[in-house]
Design a protein around this motif. Structure first.
Motif, PDB file in Angstrom:
ATOM      1  N   PHE A   1       6.657  17.135 -23.384  1.00 47.94           N
ATOM      2  CA  PHE A   1       6.959  18.555 -23.565  1.00 47.94           C
ATOM      3  C   PHE A   1       7.664  19.122 -22.328  1.00 47.94           C
ATOM      4  O   PHE A   1       8.685  19.805 -22.449  1.00 47.94           O
ATOM      5  N   LEU A   2       7.129  18.826 -21.136  1.00 47.29           N
ATOM      6  CA  LEU A   2       7.757  19.350 -19.915  1.00 47.29           C
ATOM      7  C   LEU A   2       9.148  18.765 -19.721  1.00 47.29           C
ATOM      8  O   LEU A   2      10.062  19.468 -19.282  1.00 47.29           O
ATOM      9  N   GLU A   3       9.320  17.492 -20.057  1.00 43.16           N
ATOM     10  CA  GLU A   3      10.635  16.867 -19.954  1.00 43.16           C
ATOM     11  C   GLU A   3      11.646  17.590 -20.854  1.00 43.16           C
ATOM     12  O   GLU A   3      12.799  17.782 -20.469  1.00 43.16           O
ATOM     13  N   SER A   4      11.206  18.039 -22.019  1.00 43.29           N
ATOM     14  CA  SER A   4      12.093  18.782 -22.924  1.00 43.29           C
ATOM     15  C   SER A   4      12.508  20.126 -22.318  1.00 43.29           C
ATOM     16  O   SER A   4      13.481  20.727 -22.739  1.00 43.29           O
ATOM     17  N   LYS A   5      11.756  20.572 -21.304  1.00 42.14           N
ATOM     18  CA  LYS A   5      12.054  21.815 -20.594  1.00 42.14           C
ATOM     19  C   LYS A   5      12.702  21.523 -19.236  1.00 42.14           C
ATOM     20  O   LYS A   5      12.761  22.393 -18.374  1.00 42.14           O
ATOM     21  N   ASP A   6      13.146  20.279 -19.033  1.00 39.26           N
ATOM     22  CA  ASP A   6      13.721  19.835 -17.757  1.00 39.26           C
ATOM     23  C   ASP A   6      12.752  20.052 -16.594  1.00 39.26           C
ATOM     24  O   ASP A   6      13.130  20.519 -15.516  1.00 39.26           O
ATOM     25  N   SER A   7      11.509  19.706 -16.825  1.00 41.86           N
ATOM     26  CA  SER A   7      10.478  19.868 -15.809  1.00 41.86           C
ATOM     27  C   SER A   7       9.533  18.670 -15.867  1.00 41.86           C
ATOM     28  O   SER A   7       9.733  17.757 -16.673  1.00 41.86           O
ATOM     29  N   SER A   8       8.519  18.686 -15.013  1.00 42.83           N
ATOM     30  CA  SER A   8       7.537  17.593 -14.997  1.00 42.83           C
ATOM     31  C   SER A   8       6.305  18.032 -14.216  1.00 42.83           C
ATOM     32  O   SER A   8       6.294  19.076 -13.570  1.00 42.83           O
ATOM     33  N   ILE A   9       5.290  17.199 -14.260  1.00 38.02           N
ATOM     34  CA  ILE A   9       4.098  17.383 -13.430  1.00 38.02           C
ATOM     35  C   ILE A   9       4.429  16.811 -12.055  1.00 38.02           C
ATOM     36  O   ILE A   9       4.828  15.653 -11.936  1.00 38.02           O
ATOM     37  N   ALA A  10       4.267  17.637 -11.018  1.00 31.15           N
ATOM     38  CA  ALA A  10       4.540  17.180  -9.657  1.00 31.15           C
ATOM     39  C   ALA A  10       3.383  16.351  -9.119  1.00 31.15           C
ATOM     40  O   ALA A  10       3.587  15.309  -8.486  1.00 31.15           O
ATOM     41  N   VAL A  11       2.157  16.828  -9.372  1.00 32.31           N
ATOM     42  CA  VAL A  11       0.983  16.179  -8.794  1.00 32.31           C
ATOM     43  C   VAL A  11      -0.233  16.494  -9.653  1.00 32.31           C
ATOM     44  O   VAL A  11      -0.288  17.526 -10.322  1.00 32.31           O
ATOM     45  N   VAL A  12      -1.188  15.579  -9.627  1.00 31.98           N
ATOM     46  CA  VAL A  12      -2.479  15.778 -10.272  1.00 31.98           C
ATOM     47  C   VAL A  12      -3.516  15.731  -9.158  1.00 31.98           C
ATOM     48  O   VAL A  12      -3.602  14.743  -8.424  1.00 31.98           O
ATOM     49  N   ILE A  13      -4.255  16.824  -9.026  1.00 36.80           N
ATOM     50  CA  ILE A  13      -5.279  16.888  -7.984  1.00 36.80           C
ATOM     51  C   ILE A  13      -6.641  16.802  -8.653  1.00 36.80           C
ATOM     52  O   ILE A  13      -6.993  17.650  -9.479  1.00 36.80           O
ATOM     53  N   ALA A  14      -7.391  15.785  -8.307  1.00 31.96           N
ATOM     54  CA  ALA A  14      -8.722  15.574  -8.860  1.00 31.96           C
ATOM     55  C   ALA A  14      -9.761  16.085  -7.871  1.00 31.96           C
ATOM     56  O   ALA A  14      -9.811  15.620  -6.726  1.00 31.96           O
ATOM     57  N   LEU A  15     -10.560  17.062  -8.313  1.00 32.72           N
ATOM     58  CA  LEU A  15     -11.683  17.537  -7.507  1.00 32.72           C
ATOM     59  C   LEU A  15     -12.839  16.570  -7.714  1.00 32.72           C
ATOM     60  O   LEU A  15     -13.323  16.402  -8.827  1.00 32.72           O
ATOM     61  N   ASP A  16     -13.254  15.930  -6.651  1.00 29.94           N
ATOM     62  CA  ASP A  16     -14.284  14.905  -6.711  1.00 29.94           C
ATOM     63  C   ASP A  16     -15.651  15.539  -6.437  1.00 29.94           C
ATOM     64  O   ASP A  16     -15.904  16.018  -5.321  1.00 29.94           O
ATOM     65  N   VAL A  17     -16.497  15.579  -7.478  1.00 32.34           N
ATOM     66  CA  VAL A  17     -17.833  16.178  -7.376  1.00 32.34           C
ATOM     67  C   VAL A  17     -18.809  15.283  -8.133  1.00 32.34           C
ATOM     68  O   VAL A  17     -18.529  14.891  -9.268  1.00 32.34           O
ATOM     69  N   ASP A  18     -19.963  14.983  -7.518  1.00 29.31           N
ATOM     70  CA  ASP A  18     -20.924  14.110  -8.186  1.00 29.31           C
ATOM     71  C   ASP A  18     -21.738  14.870  -9.238  1.00 29.31           C
ATOM     72  O   ASP A  18     -21.767  16.097  -9.270  1.00 29.31           O
ATOM     73  N   GLN A  19     -22.418  14.113 -10.102  1.00 32.11           N
ATOM     74  CA  GLN A  19     -23.137  14.695 -11.233  1.00 32.11           C
ATOM     75  C   GLN A  19     -24.289  15.598 -10.810  1.00 32.11           C
ATOM     76  O   GLN A  19     -24.573  16.590 -11.484  1.00 32.11           O
ATOM     77  N   VAL A  20     -24.962  15.299  -9.721  1.00 31.50           N
ATOM     78  CA  VAL A  20     -26.071  16.136  -9.254  1.00 31.50           C
ATOM     79  C   VAL A  20     -25.551  17.529  -8.900  1.00 31.50           C
ATOM     80  O   VAL A  20     -26.117  18.551  -9.322  1.00 31.50           O
ATOM     81  N   GLU A  21     -24.464  17.593  -8.160  1.00 26.99           N
ATOM     82  CA  GLU A  21     -23.867  18.870  -7.783  1.00 26.99           C
ATOM     83  C   GLU A  21     -23.341  19.616  -9.008  1.00 26.99           C
ATOM     84  O   GLU A  21     -23.491  20.836  -9.120  1.00 26.99           O
ATOM     85  N   LEU A  22     -22.740  18.894  -9.943  1.00 22.74           N
ATOM     86  CA  LEU A  22     -22.222  19.522 -11.164  1.00 22.74           C
ATOM     87  C   LEU A  22     -23.334  20.212 -11.942  1.00 22.74           C
ATOM     88  O   LEU A  22     -23.188  21.358 -12.376  1.00 22.74           O
ATOM     89  N   THR A  23     -24.432  19.515 -12.117  1.00 23.33           N
ATOM     90  CA  THR A  23     -25.559  20.066 -12.865  1.00 23.33           C
ATOM     91  C   THR A  23     -26.091  21.319 -12.185  1.00 23.33           C
ATOM     92  O   THR A  23     -26.360  22.325 -12.853  1.00 23.33           O
TER      93      THR A  23
END
Length: 189
Positions: free
Chosen positions: A100-122
């Motif tokens: 879809f972004l390519e059809s708009k002459d664009s793209s995803i620059a970066v994917v940032i993953a927030l790293d959080v363990d399950q204990v903290e999530l809960t």
């Protein structure tokens, strides 16, 4: 145009950090969760369908999610870029977003993953549930959503890693410290 995916399990801090990133970079935030909640609140036909799926702890089918996301992007043709929050959740969605972004002459620059363990999530989601009473934060739904993330959604990361677009940021700590790390990554783009 700066387009990026803010990735992480429920409760990782995507919403909190997204607001700070919007303010700094003047980007449009597209949260599939917010889109779903808006449709549910408005009791649209789609909202009723999404409500039943979310209440059961299931993911909304790709075709519905992608159509809603494309509609939101198309509403903002003058945007400086987009923060995609809660999307993509499958490799098929990631490929559809790229196409879809390519059809708009664009793209995803970066994917940032927030790293959080399950204990903290809960812990975080239990606190958020006290404040907002979100239906998807109830204990029985919460564990299903976290399990879904770690069993299925996390598999999207190798897709972006293969494109050398994946960056990980520690999602545990002070909000401003995490924000500074996110900005350090984004400032390179």
């Amino acid at each position: 145009m700066l387009n990026f995916v803010l990735f992480g399990p429920p409760g990782a801090g995507k919403g909190t950090q997204s607001q700070k990133l919007i303010d700094r970079y003047q980007l449009i935030h597209i949260s599939t969760g917010d889109l779903f909640r808006a449709h549910i609140t408005n009791q649209s036909p789609l909202g009723k369908q999404v409500s039943a799926l979310i209440a059961d702890g299931q993911l909304v089918p790709d075709e519905i999610t992608i159509a809603m996301l494309e509609e939101e992007v198309d509403k903002n043709p003058e945007a400086k870029g987009f923060i995609f929050d809660g999307f993509p959740r499958t490799v098929a969605q990631a490929a559809a977003l790229d196409e879809f972004l390519e059809s708009k002459d664009s793209s995803i620059a970066v994917v940032i993953a927030l790293d959080v363990d399950q204990v903290e999530l809960t812990k975080r989601i239990a606190e958020r549930q006290k404040l907002t009473n979100r239906v998807d934060d109830h204990a029985d739904k919460l564990q299903k959503r976290i399990d879904e993330y770690f069993s299925k959604t996390v598999h999207v990361l190798p897709y972006y890693e293969a494109q050398d677009k994946l960056r990980k940021v520690n999602g545990i700590g002070q909000i401003d410290e995490i924000f500074a790390e996110l900005c350090e990554v984004l400032d390179k783009y």
